[in-house]
Design an enzyme around this catalytic site. Sequence first.
Site, PDB file in Angstrom:
ATOM      1  N   LYS A   1      -4.232 -19.452   1.147  1.00  0.00           N
ATOM      2  CA  LYS A   1      -5.468 -20.044   1.651  1.00  0.00           C
ATOM      3  C   LYS A   1      -5.905 -19.304   2.908  1.00  0.00           C
ATOM      4  O   LYS A   1      -5.037 -18.720   3.567  1.00  0.00           O
ATOM      5  CB  LYS A   1      -5.322 -21.530   1.936  1.00  0.00           C
ATOM      6  CG  LYS A   1      -3.971 -22.061   2.346  1.00  0.00           C
ATOM      7  CD  LYS A   1      -3.290 -21.545   3.547  1.00  0.00           C
ATOM      8  CE  LYS A   1      -4.056 -21.611   4.849  1.00  0.00           C
ATOM      9  NZ  LYS A   1      -3.276 -21.025   5.978  1.00  0.00           N
TER      10      LYS A   1
ATOM     11  N   ARG B   1       0.821  -1.204   0.000  1.00  0.00           N
ATOM     12  CA  ARG B   1       0.000   0.000   0.000  1.00  0.00           C
ATOM     13  C   ARG B   1       0.858   1.258   0.000  1.00  0.00           C
ATOM     14  O   ARG B   1       0.353   2.355  -0.170  1.00  0.00           O
ATOM     15  CB  ARG B   1      -0.950  -0.009   1.192  1.00  0.00           C
ATOM     16  CG  ARG B   1      -2.147  -0.919   0.935  1.00  0.00           C
ATOM     17  CD  ARG B   1      -2.941  -1.152   2.205  1.00  0.00           C
ATOM     18  NE  ARG B   1      -2.175  -1.966   3.143  1.00  0.00           N
ATOM     19  CZ  ARG B   1      -2.582  -2.270   4.370  1.00  0.00           C
ATOM     20  NH1 ARG B   1      -3.742  -1.822   4.816  1.00  0.00           N
ATOM     21  NH2 ARG B   1      -1.821  -3.014   5.161  1.00  0.00           N
TER      22      ARG B   1
END
Lengths: 346, 346
Positions: free
Chosen positions: A100, A37
């Site tokens: 996952k 970010r």
Amino acid sequence: MAQPIRFGILGCARIARKVSRAIKLSPNATIVAVGSRSAEKARRFIDDNGLPDNTRAHGTYESLLDDPEVDAVYVPLPTSLHLRWATAAARKGKHVLLEKPTALCVAELDQILEACEANNVQFMDGTMWMHHPRTAKMRDLLRDSDLFGQLKMVSSIACFLAEPDFLQNNIRANPELDALGALGDIGWYCIRMILWSADYRMPRTALALPNPAKTEVGVLLSCGASLHWDDGTVATFYCSFLAHRTFEVAVVGSKATLTLSDFINPLQENSARFTFGSTDHVVPTELPQEVCMISEFSRLVGAVRDNSGSKPDKRWPSIARKTQAVLDAVKASFDEGFQPIQIAAN
Amino acid sequence: MAQPIRFGILGCARIARKVSRAIKLSPNATIVAVGSRSAEKARRFIDDNGLPDNTRAHGTYESLLDDPEVDAVYVPLPTSLHLRWATAAARKGKHVLLEKPTALCVAELDQILEACEANNVQFMDGTMWMHHPRTAKMRDLLRDSDLFGQLKMVSSIACFLAEPDFLQNNIRANPELDALGALGDIGWYCIRMILWSADYRMPRTALALPNPAKTEVGVLLSCGASLHWDDGTVATFYCSFLAHRTFEVAVVGSKATLTLSDFINPLQENSARFTFGSTDHVVPTELPQEVCMISEFSRLVGAVRDNSGSKPDKRWPSIARKTQAVLDAVKASFDEGFQPIQIAAN
């Protein structure tokens, strides 16, 4: 020799350190860019992990996805961001290695998989233990019906003891980021192990065990479930952030039982053990399992990238989807007061 | 040295061979009589098992119970006969070592225990693994909260593959004789292991797993259940006559996990293994566990027999009763469509 697969890392989660090392160690992969970010955070990740100085630091995820020299992205973002960024990556033609749990639910995963298929990119989830040579050796034994007989029961336990800080601050206990908590994190491995043991035959029913431990805002910290097949095969699993590190599996057949105690993460990097019947096996590996994963993913990506007209492998997306579908059913059983939930056959 | 405890064996079941050997090997016990439904059968048992020629062969169970030289009886009769013959033995002043499951239900067991108490005789059930030195060593580690922390989860699996003949002819699959089937036989051990791990704190709820395997007439051949405590502790077990020999246990705490793979019957007679945390332990034993059981029972019997006014030990009856009570609750959950069943605190 073909050019290595050029990875971009989409997000600087802690697990990305391990995977960036794996990409460096993999003979057919290389890291060319990191996106975060902020460009500073990306640059710090590059420096902290000893990536080459010419690795590009992108200050937005979009910018990384627009990088024309990136073949594939590894996405360790919080689960709630998977749908947005995995589909965005696919639309930009980037192959997707996704941490996952793959998504918050199978409907989201289906959108990701559709985007991958539509854009002819490879999809794989980040279940490292699947790629260890031990797993292949165990599979060979389980699939030999003279040795193993019929599958009867699987028990899978995955626990680690989270620090109080983890429970308050880690994304895996944050309902906005990883609403599936322990079920999505280590429960994913338990469910995958069960499906793997069953050669991916889907159970008919999922039934959550009562009284799971949750955070104040309802994120699962500790839970279990049973899975049931029409032929009487049963599986149970238990996963917890509140118990000692435990990765126990028993796969019980009519002629032999397979057990291992470190299924998610082998105790040693260069070999791994299991017991089948009365025999202890030790399976050496030249590369740690996460490197095996990167190599396999890169091999599949290379086949698509370097051979015009070829299609991505469909087995890995299918396995991920089955895992997510069972996880959905378990979650539904929790949400519906521990009622049995039917699971679709595919 | 006190006179050894003089055993009568009430019934010539197969397990009686192992126990008669154990009595012979135990330093404080001896076999003086065998009772069967015919004197010939009793005599054959004496001959086949190398018992002394002066061992008395009784042609009825009553006759054995009237034998004044018998201090204690070992009762390996089918479960449906336990109530009648264990209470009869107690009323004749014989101490009672009773095979598991102790009874068809806890109400029956209570009658047996009341008869034992009223007649001042010792009661113990035949759970051999409880008496192995390994069990004492494991208990010490589990009870050390600095090492083990808090109990979080127990998983217990007990299976063996019965021959087709067993399923058709063995008393353990006969609804008239052992109506509890696999649950009463090897499920007993699983439940005991769970209670032992929990230091005999009773779970609040039992919940049977759906779709057990049964014989045509409804005897359980393969089944499982979960048990739940108010503090969030969970246990699961699975027992089957239809799967490969498997005796797996994992006891998961907040600070360590204990595992063993042969909990019912150690692979070796003179030592037994388990893992606690990252350490493998090997516990030697001078005597096989069934001999340890006979010795402990005989020690308790001797204390009553040889010390006027002393009372039998109450711990073993209490443990047996708790095991039977949990087994009852699991059975009720099966019978009531897999509903959760509340368990009394004592």
